[in-house]
Scaffold this motif. Sequence first.
Motif, PDB file in Angstrom:
ATOM      1  N   LEU A  25       0.829  -1.203   0.000  1.00  0.00           N
ATOM      2  CA  LEU A  25       0.000   0.000   0.000  1.00  0.00           C
ATOM      3  C   LEU A  25       0.864   1.254   0.000  1.00  0.00           C
ATOM      4  CD1 LEU A  25      -3.036  -0.821   2.314  1.00  0.00           C
ATOM      5  CD2 LEU A  25      -2.857  -0.960  -0.177  1.00  0.00           C
ATOM      6  N   TRP A  26       2.018   1.189   0.660  1.00  0.00           N
ATOM      7  CA  TRP A  26       2.905   2.351   0.679  1.00  0.00           C
ATOM      8  C   TRP A  26       3.416   2.653  -0.727  1.00  0.00           C
ATOM      9  CZ3 TRP A  26       7.910   3.624  -0.549  1.00  0.00           C
ATOM     10  CH2 TRP A  26       8.335   4.886  -0.117  1.00  0.00           C
ATOM     11  N   LEU A  27       3.861   1.626  -1.465  1.00  0.00           N
ATOM     12  CA  LEU A  27       4.342   1.848  -2.840  1.00  0.00           C
ATOM     13  C   LEU A  27       3.226   2.391  -3.730  1.00  0.00           C
ATOM     14  CD1 LEU A  27       6.570  -1.317  -3.389  1.00  0.00           C
ATOM     15  CD2 LEU A  27       7.340   1.064  -3.188  1.00  0.00           C
ATOM     16  N   ILE A  28       2.034   1.844  -3.577  1.00  0.00           N
ATOM     17  CA  ILE A  28       0.898   2.311  -4.375  1.00  0.00           C
ATOM     18  C   ILE A  28       0.581   3.765  -4.020  1.00  0.00           C
ATOM     19  CG2 ILE A  28      -1.562   1.988  -4.839  1.00  0.00           C
ATOM     20  CD1 ILE A  28      -1.004  -1.067  -4.251  1.00  0.00           C
ATOM     21  N   SER A  29       0.622   4.087  -2.731  1.00  0.00           N
ATOM     22  CA  SER A  29       0.330   5.459  -2.307  1.00  0.00           C
ATOM     23  C   SER A  29       1.349   6.435  -2.898  1.00  0.00           C
ATOM     24  CB  SER A  29       0.287   5.576  -0.783  1.00  0.00           C
ATOM     25  OG  SER A  29       1.588   5.502  -0.214  1.00  0.00           O
ATOM     26  N   GLN A  30       2.601   6.041  -2.969  1.00  0.00           N
ATOM     27  CA  GLN A  30       3.629   6.906  -3.547  1.00  0.00           C
ATOM     28  C   GLN A  30       3.404   7.083  -5.049  1.00  0.00           C
ATOM     29  OE1 GLN A  30       6.161   8.473  -1.494  1.00  0.00           O
ATOM     30  NE2 GLN A  30       4.477   7.768  -0.218  1.00  0.00           N
ATOM     31  N   ARG A  31       3.067   5.998  -5.724  1.00  0.00           N
ATOM     32  CA  ARG A  31       2.842   6.030  -7.176  1.00  0.00           C
ATOM     33  C   ARG A  31       1.689   6.959  -7.534  1.00  0.00           C
ATOM     34  NH1 ARG A  31       2.067   0.421  -8.516  1.00  0.00           N
ATOM     35  NH2 ARG A  31       4.299   0.331  -8.117  1.00  0.00           N
ATOM     36  N   PHE A  32       0.635   6.972  -6.719  1.00  0.00           N
ATOM     37  CA  PHE A  32      -0.557   7.755  -7.038  1.00  0.00           C
ATOM     38  C   PHE A  32      -0.666   9.037  -6.212  1.00  0.00           C
ATOM     39  CE2 PHE A  32      -1.559   3.543  -8.608  1.00  0.00           C
ATOM     40  CZ  PHE A  32      -2.084   3.840  -9.854  1.00  0.00           C
ATOM     41  N   ARG A  33       0.386   9.392  -5.494  1.00  0.00           N
ATOM     42  CA  ARG A  33       0.444  10.628  -4.699  1.00  0.00           C
ATOM     43  C   ARG A  33      -0.746  10.739  -3.738  1.00  0.00           C
ATOM     44  NH1 ARG A  33       4.137  14.053  -5.517  1.00  0.00           N
ATOM     45  NH2 ARG A  33       2.905  15.799  -4.863  1.00  0.00           N
ATOM     46  N   THR A  34      -0.910   9.688  -2.959  1.00  0.00           N
ATOM     47  CA  THR A  34      -1.954   9.663  -1.948  1.00  0.00           C
ATOM     48  C   THR A  34      -1.334   9.090  -0.678  1.00  0.00           C
ATOM     49  OG1 THR A  34      -4.239   8.993  -1.518  1.00  0.00           O
ATOM     50  CG2 THR A  34      -2.859   7.401  -2.696  1.00  0.00           C
ATOM     51  N   THR A  35      -2.138   8.647   0.261  1.00  0.00           N
ATOM     52  CA  THR A  35      -1.604   8.066   1.494  1.00  0.00           C
ATOM     53  C   THR A  35      -2.176   6.666   1.690  1.00  0.00           C
ATOM     54  OG1 THR A  35      -3.397   8.897   2.889  1.00  0.00           O
ATOM     55  CG2 THR A  35      -1.467  10.341   2.605  1.00  0.00           C
ATOM     56  N   VAL A  36      -1.481   5.872   2.485  1.00  0.00           N
ATOM     57  CA  VAL A  36      -1.967   4.533   2.836  1.00  0.00           C
ATOM     58  C   VAL A  36      -3.326   4.661   3.512  1.00  0.00           C
ATOM     59  CG1 VAL A  36      -1.546   2.523   4.314  1.00  0.00           C
ATOM     60  CG2 VAL A  36       0.340   3.515   2.983  1.00  0.00           C
ATOM     61  N   GLU A  37      -3.469   5.638   4.390  1.00  0.00           N
ATOM     62  CA  GLU A  37      -4.723   5.824   5.113  1.00  0.00           C
ATOM     63  C   GLU A  37      -5.877   6.099   4.153  1.00  0.00           C
ATOM     64  OE1 GLU A  37      -1.815   7.384   5.912  1.00  0.00           O
ATOM     65  OE2 GLU A  37      -1.374   6.222   7.714  1.00  0.00           O
TER      66      GLU A  37
END
Length: 94
Positions: A25-37
Amino acid sequence: MKGSNLMTPCPEGLLSYTIQSGDTLWLISQRFRTTVEEIMVVNPGITPNNLMVGQVICVPQGSRNRNMPSQAGPRTQPMTGPQTQPMTSPRPSR
């Protein structure tokens, strides 16, 4: 169609993302400029430590309200004005 594997589209403002091998989820959040939360809020019941390859999740894109610097560029510092050194006159040689 009964038995078809149609994906339910994500609500407006969210993107569908298919989990790939190695994703977190952290990698995905970085890729899409969002947060894990934020990803967890829009995917109730998701288990962060048990993502499955092929699993489809909804991801908010670019909604991150960051207080930290972006990884896309260098950190910037506010300008404080020109830095000057006092000038000294050369001493006459004797």
